[in-house]
Design a protein around this motif. Sequence first.
Motif, mmCIF file in Angstrom:
data_model
loop_
_atom_site.group_PDB
_atom_site.id
_atom_site.type_symbol
_atom_site.label_atom_id
_atom_site.label_comp_id
_atom_site.label_asym_id
_atom_site.label_seq_id
_atom_site.Cartn_x
_atom_site.Cartn_y
_atom_site.Cartn_z
ATOM 1 N N LEU A 212 0.788 -1.102 0.007
ATOM 2 C CA LEU A 212 0.001 -0.043 -0.036
ATOM 3 C C LEU A 212 0.982 1.267 0.193
ATOM 4 O O LEU A 212 0.752 2.243 -0.763
ATOM 5 C CB LEU A 212 -0.925 0.120 1.171
ATOM 6 C CG LEU A 212 -2.053 -1.000 0.931
ATOM 7 C CD1 LEU A 212 -2.905 -0.844 2.333
ATOM 8 C CD2 LEU A 212 -3.035 -0.522 -0.014
ATOM 9 N N LYS B 136 1.092 4.066 -3.159
ATOM 10 C CA LYS B 136 0.842 5.356 -2.907
ATOM 11 C C LYS B 136 1.928 6.286 -3.528
ATOM 12 O O LYS B 136 1.822 7.181 -4.169
ATOM 13 C CB LYS B 136 0.956 6.190 -1.478
ATOM 14 C CG LYS B 136 -0.572 5.453 -0.727
ATOM 15 C CD LYS B 136 -1.396 6.735 -0.672
ATOM 16 C CE LYS B 136 -2.792 6.369 -0.149
ATOM 17 N NZ LYS B 136 -3.892 7.505 -0.063
ATOM 18 N N HIS C 142 2.990 4.727 -7.371
ATOM 19 C CA HIS C 142 1.785 4.802 -8.328
ATOM 20 C C HIS C 142 2.094 4.061 -9.523
ATOM 21 O O HIS C 142 2.264 4.537 -10.743
ATOM 22 C CB HIS C 142 1.638 6.195 -8.888
ATOM 23 C CG HIS C 142 0.302 6.363 -9.310
ATOM 24 N ND1 HIS C 142 -0.581 5.948 -10.479
ATOM 25 C CD2 HIS C 142 -1.124 7.140 -8.654
ATOM 26 C CE1 HIS C 142 -1.723 6.211 -10.697
ATOM 27 N NE2 HIS C 142 -2.018 6.793 -9.264
ATOM 28 N N ALA D 178 -8.598 -1.891 -0.410
ATOM 29 C CA ALA D 178 -8.172 -0.527 -0.028
ATOM 30 C C ALA D 178 -7.675 0.530 -1.225
ATOM 31 O O ALA D 178 -8.138 1.446 -1.232
ATOM 32 C CB ALA D 178 -6.812 -0.737 0.826
ATOM 33 N N SER E 226 -10.782 1.411 -3.238
ATOM 34 C CA SER E 226 -11.735 2.661 -2.552
ATOM 35 C C SER E 226 -10.672 3.743 -2.425
ATOM 36 O O SER E 226 -11.344 4.819 -1.731
ATOM 37 C CB SER E 226 -11.979 2.019 -1.103
ATOM 38 O OG SER E 226 -11.012 1.672 -0.240
ATOM 39 N N ASP E 227 -9.446 3.606 -2.893
ATOM 40 C CA ASP E 227 -8.752 5.185 -2.717
ATOM 41 C C ASP E 227 -8.956 5.885 -4.062
ATOM 42 O O ASP E 227 -8.429 5.298 -5.157
ATOM 43 C CB ASP E 227 -7.440 4.909 -2.477
ATOM 44 C CG ASP E 227 -6.468 6.025 -2.389
ATOM 45 O OD1 ASP E 227 -6.911 6.953 -3.007
ATOM 46 O OD2 ASP E 227 -5.447 5.852 -1.547
ATOM 47 N N LYS F 257 -7.251 4.034 -7.620
ATOM 48 C CA LYS F 257 -8.315 3.053 -7.765
ATOM 49 C C LYS F 257 -8.180 2.428 -9.328
ATOM 50 O O LYS F 257 -8.794 1.351 -9.460
ATOM 51 C CB LYS F 257 -9.566 3.421 -7.288
ATOM 52 C CG LYS F 257 -10.395 4.528 -8.159
ATOM 53 C CD LYS F 257 -11.598 4.614 -7.646
ATOM 54 C CE LYS F 257 -12.519 5.910 -8.197
ATOM 55 N NZ LYS F 257 -12.879 5.813 -9.550
#
Lengths: 846, 128
Positions: free
Chosen positions: B44, B48, B51, B72, B75-76, B80
């Motif tokens: 995760l 972030k 990317h 996760a 939902s980001d 997403k």
Amino acid sequence: MTPQAINFIKLIAPYSFLFFGIVVFILPYYFLAKYHLWEKFKIKLTPVFVILFLSASLAPSILIAVYGYNLSKYVLVKEAKGYLENASYTLSNNISSFFNKRINEIEYLSNMYSVFTPVLPVADNIAQDVINNLKEFQQKESSYKLLGLIAPNGKPLALTSTQWRGQDFSTQDYFIGAMNSDRIYFSAPTIGTVDKQPELVISRAVRDLKTKKLIGVIFGIIDLRKVGEITHYTIMRSIAEKRYIFVTILDEGGLLLYDNGMHFTRYLKERMSDNEVYQKVKRDSPGNREKDSQNKEEQKDAPFATSGLIPFSKEYGYVGGVQIGIDPNLVFNRWIILVSIPETTVLEGLQEVKTRFIIVIIAIVIFIPFFAVSLARDFLKPVYELHRGSEIIGQGNLEHRIQVHTGNELQELAEQFNLMADNLRNSYTILEEKVRERTRKLEEGKTELENVHNYLVQKNKELGIAYERLERLDIMKDEFVSTVSHELRTPLTAIKEGVSLIMDRVLPGGISPEQERVLNIAKKNIERLETLIQDILDLAKLESGRMKMVKHEQQIQRLIEGFVPTMMPLVELKKLALKYSLEEGLPNIYADETRLLQVLTNLVGNSVKFTDSGGEITIKVRRSASAGMVEFDIEDTGKGIPQEALKRIFEKFEQVDREVKPGVKGTGLGLSICRQIVEAHGGKISVASEMNKGSRFSFTMPVFEPTIVYQDIFRQFADEYKQRQEKFVISLVLIKNYQHILDRYGQTWGKVLTDDIAQALQEKIQRDDRLVKLDSGSVLVLVKTSGNNYEQFAEKLHKLTPGQTHFYDKEEVNVELVAGEVFFPDDGEGEQALLELARNRAGGKK
Amino acid sequence: MSVEKKVKTILLVDDEKDIAELTRMRILSLGYNVILAGDGEEALIKIKKEHPDLILLDVKMPKLDGYQVCKAVKSDPGVKDIPIILFTASSRHVMELGDRALELGAASCIKKPFDSKDLLEQIKKLIG
């Protein structure tokens, strides 16, 4: 009949009636009841009988009552008549004696004066002496109104009363009558001139004793009321007894002299010569009877004549009469005395008797109902006894016996009943004994059973523990197998990928042909290890039953045509020929496609392995000899399998002829997996082989049968419900106008249409949901309701129904769909019942 | 505004370091840039930070598993749109996994050990 007897009868008559009534009424009843003569004479207690019986009992009583009454009456009348007779005789004697005394007195005076004859006419003083003498008599006897001596010329010489002085007696009948005879003269009764009372005169001539010269006439006037006085005294007793006797004295002409019931003013004025009794007495009088020479003996006594009940004076009564005397020269002797007694007086005593009778009759009438009830009770006693007895026995008192001794059917019945009770009691005793015996045995058995039970409980507990342990072990084994295979696979993947990377020359720097050969061997063994791991995993799952067969309807041709090309690389590599032949019109089968292909792959792979180049492998599919099955045969022209190996060929890790072809090695699990898969489908696997000619592996698969499929799915879903509480819906989708479609477009297209619709529905459901083409024209869908599975399906189904357009050779056909849904377990839990319910809800008729 | 064709970056998330390394070498040979992550949390963070253009995600991992990571990511809003390929060694749940992966928004699901050819085809299909 003596008076005592009469009195006795009078006394006991009513009681004798009562006594006889009791005897007549009660005794027959008593004996009838006591000796059960009812039954003996077969008398039935009908109302007519009761009335007859009571009448028969009562009639003699009433007869006796009437007789007793009449007897009493007779006795009373008889007594009354006797009394009357007595009274009249006494009266006649008394009167007779009274007048005889007076006659004697006058005779005496006459004789006495005949001695003194010379002195009489001369001196007044002598007369005075006579007067004194007469007065003395009058004082002694009050019945004399007057006593006197009359001279032959008719002039009174001496009178006891001065009233009569100077009167001329020469014309008086008693003077003339006495003068003309030497006897006592009795005048007829007359009314006295002075006192206007009835009187009678007795006279006698007085003559000189020696010369017989008439000196005068002595006379006495007698007051007739004296007769009434005598009568009164005579009947005084009856008056005291309040038995009023009426006495009437008549002279011989019937003239009324005296009557104690009448006023004296009527005396000597009334004549009763018409009186019946008077006439009778007169007719029987001694004077009259003298003519009858036959009755001389009875002449002495005056007869008492009686008559029946005749009207006399004011009342009806009993009347009798008597003539006073028999000497016809004396007037009073011809008189007649009548006595009477009123009926009411006579029957006064009878009233009492009557009352007694009435009381007794009332008593009997009152007692009759009691007798009747008692009678009925006695009649019904045996029946009652039977009823009571049967009730007591029925309540379980088997010792009770019914006492009925009527000697008829009732007694027989009672005896039968008692016999039954005997038998019951005996049976009961035997039964009780048996029950005791059984109970004892049961108790023994119970103890034994308890021991066994305890033992079993213990064992069960142990088993439970063992089972739990086994279950745990099983899970552990599964987890172990799973983990091990994963853990084995991961490094294997790394090795395989590493080898591949080198062999694919991805990395810089080349490899020598030697190196490549080694790498190839490594790669082949990696693949073999991969297969082995996969097989172990599969077999573990199959054996534990954890591998779910996802069965569907399979078309054999499609299946085989899809399968054969996948085997071609392997077959061609070995220069073998792979053929297949399918029987015409094979039905679809019901199988898990993946697993079925696994079986085929294994078997064909096996054949490939053991068949030399140029050989031939054939897949044959045909109907099985066993019903509802399709048989798959995989034949090869290989080396064959030794006979002794055939038995164990499907066992785990059993490999035949490892030496046959070095380098061609299996895991030894393939056939075992095949057997497990086939058996999980309900089929059988077998092998036949001939050395150096070839082998044939055969297995069977079930024919697709919608109802079996439905059952299969239903049971699976129901199991899952038990485990996970996952409810499901059974939705039956019907083509409403299917019959019409069949008529118009034929069976075949109908099937095609059903398939199309099934296909369309299949797309609407989730992977876990199932679909069954139940028959041509109807599709059954089983959808789990967990999550929003069912809602989604229902929505889609809703879009599908009611109308859909399909094409029959470019012709537009409208297909009407209806759906009926049932929920498991809310609508029920029976697979057939739910199916029927769904069909009903869809509105379809079977 | 670079005219040169940008090299696509693939994030490979697997707790099996050896497999990850070999897989990376294979993917690199195709001309993609590959970064590695050893568990869900690390994945995760790297998603972030870097990317990536594609995420290869193992289901069975310590800490956060593949599903959770997938969830996760999806939902980001920032990340997403990155396609995800899930892979698992468990054959038992491969069907279930497929459905679930698609539900979670994963692009596809493959079984481990994967055929390299199969994987490369999937990658090419998704990011060219």
